[in-house]
Design a protein around this motif. Structure first.
Motif, PDB file in Angstrom:
ATOM      1  N   CYS A  44       0.827  -1.215   0.000  1.00 22.08           N
ATOM      2  CA  CYS A  44       0.000   0.000   0.000  1.00 22.08           C
ATOM      3  C   CYS A  44       0.856   1.258   0.000  1.00 22.08           C
ATOM      4  CB  CYS A  44      -0.940  -0.007   1.205  1.00 22.08           C
ATOM      5  SG  CYS A  44      -2.272  -1.228   1.082  1.00 22.08           S
ATOM      6  N   SER A  45       1.976   1.247   0.715  1.00 20.09           N
ATOM      7  CA  SER A  45       2.885   2.402   0.703  1.00 20.09           C
ATOM      8  C   SER A  45       3.408   2.647  -0.700  1.00 20.09           C
ATOM      9  CB  SER A  45       4.052   2.167   1.667  1.00 20.09           C
ATOM     10  OG  SER A  45       3.610   2.056   3.000  1.00 20.09           O
ATOM     11  N   ALA A  46       3.810   1.572  -1.376  1.00 24.94           N
ATOM     12  CA  ALA A  46       4.326   1.703  -2.733  1.00 24.94           C
ATOM     13  C   ALA A  46       3.245   2.194  -3.694  1.00 24.94           C
ATOM     14  CB  ALA A  46       4.886   0.362  -3.209  1.00 24.94           C
ATOM     15  N   ALA A  47       2.015   1.702  -3.527  1.00 29.30           N
ATOM     16  CA  ALA A  47       0.921   2.123  -4.407  1.00 29.30           C
ATOM     17  C   ALA A  47       0.635   3.611  -4.257  1.00 29.30           C
ATOM     18  CB  ALA A  47      -0.327   1.305  -4.117  1.00 29.30           C
ATOM     19  N   LEU A  48       0.548   4.078  -3.015  1.00 28.65           N
ATOM     20  CA  LEU A  48       0.286   5.504  -2.783  1.00 28.65           C
ATOM     21  C   LEU A  48       1.417   6.368  -3.318  1.00 28.65           C
ATOM     22  CD1 LEU A  48      -1.114   5.219   0.845  1.00 28.65           C
ATOM     23  CD2 LEU A  48      -2.414   6.038  -1.136  1.00 28.65           C
ATOM     24  N   ALA A  49       2.658   5.937  -3.105  1.00 33.74           N
ATOM     25  CA  ALA A  49       3.805   6.727  -3.547  1.00 33.74           C
ATOM     26  C   ALA A  49       3.907   6.767  -5.064  1.00 33.74           C
ATOM     27  CB  ALA A  49       5.091   6.161  -2.944  1.00 33.74           C
ATOM     28  N   ALA A  50       3.637   5.654  -5.717  1.00 34.90           N
ATOM     29  CA  ALA A  50       3.799   5.582  -7.173  1.00 34.90           C
ATOM     30  C   ALA A  50       2.624   6.193  -7.923  1.00 34.90           C
ATOM     31  CB  ALA A  50       3.974   4.124  -7.596  1.00 34.90           C
ATOM     32  N   LEU A  51       1.418   5.954  -7.431  1.00 37.64           N
ATOM     33  CA  LEU A  51       0.208   6.320  -8.178  1.00 37.64           C
ATOM     34  C   LEU A  51      -0.447   7.605  -7.699  1.00 37.64           C
ATOM     35  CD1 LEU A  51      -1.317   2.734  -8.176  1.00 37.64           C
ATOM     36  CD2 LEU A  51      -0.178   3.826 -10.101  1.00 37.64           C
ATOM     37  N   GLY A  52      -0.246   7.948  -6.427  1.00 42.90           N
ATOM     38  CA  GLY A  52      -0.922   9.109  -5.856  1.00 42.90           C
ATOM     39  C   GLY A  52      -2.233   8.709  -5.219  1.00 42.90           C
ATOM     40  N   ASP A  66      -5.186   9.942  -5.075  1.00 41.22           N
ATOM     41  CA  ASP A  66      -6.471  10.226  -5.725  1.00 41.22           C
ATOM     42  C   ASP A  66      -6.704   9.396  -6.990  1.00 41.22           C
ATOM     43  OD1 ASP A  66      -7.217  12.196  -3.842  1.00 41.22           O
ATOM     44  OD2 ASP A  66      -5.904  13.640  -4.831  1.00 41.22           O
ATOM     45  N   THR A  67      -5.792   8.509  -7.317  1.00 38.05           N
ATOM     46  CA  THR A  67      -5.929   7.658  -8.499  1.00 38.05           C
ATOM     47  C   THR A  67      -7.155   6.754  -8.388  1.00 38.05           C
ATOM     48  OG1 THR A  67      -3.567   7.657  -8.980  1.00 38.05           O
ATOM     49  CG2 THR A  67      -4.834   5.788  -9.805  1.00 38.05           C
ATOM     50  N   SER A 103     -13.429   3.355  -9.783  1.00 37.36           N
ATOM     51  CA  SER A 103     -13.332   2.902  -8.395  1.00 37.36           C
ATOM     52  C   SER A 103     -13.301   4.086  -7.443  1.00 37.36           C
ATOM     53  CB  SER A 103     -12.058   2.079  -8.211  1.00 37.36           C
ATOM     54  OG  SER A 103     -10.910   2.933  -8.219  1.00 37.36           O
ATOM     55  N   ALA A 104     -13.354   3.803  -6.172  1.00 37.31           N
ATOM     56  CA  ALA A 104     -13.071   4.813  -5.152  1.00 37.31           C
ATOM     57  C   ALA A 104     -11.622   5.270  -5.322  1.00 37.31           C
ATOM     58  CB  ALA A 104     -13.288   4.226  -3.765  1.00 37.31           C
ATOM     59  N   TYR A 123      -6.654   6.271  -1.926  1.00 36.01           N
ATOM     60  CA  TYR A 123      -6.497   6.349  -0.473  1.00 36.01           C
ATOM     61  C   TYR A 123      -7.570   5.545   0.240  1.00 36.01           C
ATOM     62  CZ  TYR A 123     -10.199   9.939  -0.133  1.00 36.01           C
ATOM     63  OH  TYR A 123     -11.391  10.617  -0.180  1.00 36.01           O
ATOM     64  N   ALA A 124      -8.799   5.542  -0.295  1.00 33.56           N
ATOM     65  CA  ALA A 124      -9.884   4.770   0.316  1.00 33.56           C
ATOM     66  C   ALA A 124      -9.680   3.272   0.098  1.00 33.56           C
ATOM     67  CB  ALA A 124     -11.230   5.212  -0.256  1.00 33.56           C
ATOM     68  N   LEU A 125      -9.160   2.905  -1.062  1.00 25.81           N
ATOM     69  CA  LEU A 125      -8.881   1.502  -1.328  1.00 25.81           C
ATOM     70  C   LEU A 125      -7.783   0.984  -0.402  1.00 25.81           C
ATOM     71  CD1 LEU A 125      -8.934   1.489  -5.244  1.00 25.81           C
ATOM     72  CD2 LEU A 125     -10.798   0.921  -3.665  1.00 25.81           C
ATOM     73  N   VAL A 126      -6.782   1.822  -0.128  1.00 22.26           N
ATOM     74  CA  VAL A 126      -5.710   1.438   0.789  1.00 22.26           C
ATOM     75  C   VAL A 126      -6.254   1.261   2.202  1.00 22.26           C
ATOM     76  CG1 VAL A 126      -3.665   2.348   1.984  1.00 22.26           C
ATOM     77  CG2 VAL A 126      -3.758   2.347  -0.516  1.00 22.26           C
ATOM     78  N   GLU A 127      -7.085   2.188   2.651  1.00 18.66           N
ATOM     79  CA  GLU A 127      -7.686   2.061   3.978  1.00 18.66           C
ATOM     80  C   GLU A 127      -8.468   0.753   4.091  1.00 18.66           C
ATOM     81  OE1 GLU A 127      -8.260   6.722   5.275  1.00 18.66           O
ATOM     82  OE2 GLU A 127      -9.863   5.735   4.172  1.00 18.66           O
TER      83      GLU A 127
END
Length: 467
Positions: A127-135, A137-138, A291-292, A295-299
């Motif tokens: 999840c950290s990598a996804a947020l960092a790479a994609l942002g 709000d993706t 999708s949502a 950030y919501a998908l990570v939560e």
């Protein structure tokens, strides 16, 4: 430096105290269970909407500036943690790292760089990598496009396993994209073009490679731990979204057949045969659903230990980083992103969910990754912190089996952590505010557990929280 995050952390804890399984979005503020089987952490359902909440005693007990209080006394913390680590239930390979988020100082360590099987705490890295790479709000889009000939429609998977099928309830958090909505939009476009009879195909080419990771046990899919990984999946591959199992053997075909029935209900006649194909490059879009936000998908992924969403996120990182969207490509991409974040060692993955027994992560890597989620330098990572289950109240810590011992139940509501459970593996990594208001992160990892070390891990986290 972390006052704002710590205050928001307290607010999310208060929400957790009043809402047993409700997730709360830290990102929304800043921008306007143990498994039923011992083999793997579960992919649980979505939680209800957030209720109205008033401040309670948990908030009242904390200082005005959480995160800026004094460091816990090292001697006392060391003595208490070292004593708890002597418990035979942990087995003979244990790694620990406790870090002060303000200074980065390591407050306690025991083999912190040991490569340990992480189980579902792997999702922290994914999840950290996804947020960092994609942002944060993706969004991921599922589309219907024009095929290679008039009257041909192609359903294109966008890598969103939370895509809701026709019978799924969509009243939880995060809000899911719906296949029925996509069918209605597609039918409306087709009717506007005078088309009322089509052939339907489906495209899963966004993801590549094998659908089951190396290191997955043969019972994972039959038992409902995870579905085969494809870019087109609805209801995380469940045959019935109300139940964890069974998972369907061919999620893309299952979703495409459901889409055909939905189009028929919208007045579009669909040919009987629905087959796999590849959509033409630049094909005209007939309909789409998103999708949502990420950030919501990570939560959701962290709170509910959603294996399917974690595997999808790993592949999206691979695509963003120019790797093939497979287990192998995803592992390379995640490692690359973590290196950019300053975590260059201690991460070796074969999947994104932690089901693989071949994954290895060090306690230092986990504790540092969680600390990054509260760093002012990385605001896009905040969902990692807000997605952590709350001890005794939400997600995999809210099942009535965690933080119930006399040595840990006093910290219910004051600890946030991601759990990890496989056969002979118990891990716990998260964050807590000490009694004097200092925000610390920790990782406790054991992968030679004789039976069950969860109560000991709860005790270790409780020691940090009350230090």
């Amino acid at each position: 430096m972390l006052t704002t995050l710590a205050v928001l952390q307290v607010l999310t804890i208060v929400i957790g105290v009043y809402a047993m399984t409700t997730e709360f979005s830290l990102s929304a503020l800043t921008s306007g269970s143990s498994p039923t089987k011992p083999t793997a952490s579960p992919a649980e359902g979505t939680s209800p909407s957030v209720p109205v909440v008033t401040a309670g005693p948990v908030l009242a007990q904390l200082p005005v500036k959480p995160g800026d209080g004094p460091l816990p006394t090292k001697g006392t913390l060391t003595k208490q943690l070292a004593s708890a680590l002597g418990d035979d239930a942990l087995g003979d390979r244990v790694g620990v790292s406790v870090i002060d988020t303000v200074t980065g100082e390591q407050l306690f360590a025991a083999d912190p760089d040991t490569a340990v099987t992480p189980a579902s705490t792997t999702k922290i890295i994914t999840c950290s990598a996804a947020l960092a790479a994609l942002g944060p709000d993706t969004r991921f889009s599922t589309r219907a496009v024009q095929g290679s000939a008039p009257g041909n429609v192609v359903l294109v998977g966008g890598g969103d396993p939370l895509l809701a099928g026709p019978t799924a309830k969509q009243d939880g958090y995060p809000k899911q994209a719906g296949l029925a909505t996509l069918a209605a939009r597609t039918a409306a476009t087709l009717k506007s073009q005078g088309v009322r009879k089509v052939t339907l195909s489906y495209d899963t080419s966004l993801f590549t490679g094998i659908a089951k990771a190396p290191g997955w046990k043969s019972n994972y899919i039959p038992d409902g731990e995870v579905a085969p990984v494809y870019a087109l999946t609805m209801d995380v591959g469940r045959q019935d979204p109300r139940f964890r199992s069974p998972r369907v053997p061919n999620p893309p075909q299952y979703a495409a057949d459901a889409f055909a029935r939905l189009l028929t209900k919208q007045g579009i006649k669909v040919a009987k045969s629905v087959r796999q194909t590849k959509a033409p490059a630049g094909a005209a879009e007939l309909g789409r659903v998103d999708s949502a936000p990420l950030y919501a998908l990570v939560e959701h992924t962290l709170t509910h230990s959603d294996n399917d969403m974690a595997e999808a996120l790993m592949r999206h990182v691979a695509i963003k980083e120019g790797q093939e969207a497979s287990f192998k490509g995803g592992a390379k991409a995640v490692a690359t992103v973590m290196q950019r974040l300053g975590i260059a060692q201690g991460v070796s993955l074969d999947d994104g969910s932690g089901l693989s027994i071949r994954n290895r992560i060090s306690p230092n890597a986990l504790a540092k990754a969680i600390a990054l989620s509260g760093s002012p330098a990385h605001p896009g990572l905040h969902a990692v912190a807000s997605g952590m289950p709350i001890a005794g109240f939400s997600g995999t810590l809210g099942n009535g089996r965690r933080f119930v011992g006399s040595d840990s139940r006093g910290q219910v509501g004051l600890v946030r952590a991601k759990t990890g459970t496989l056969n002979n593996v118990n891990t716990l990594a998260g964050l807590a505010t000490t009694k004097d208001g200092r925000l610390v992160t920790y990782a406790f990892m054991a992968d030679r557990v004789p039976v069950n070390a969860e109560p000991v891990l709860d005790r270790l986290a409780a020691i940090v929280a009350r230090s």
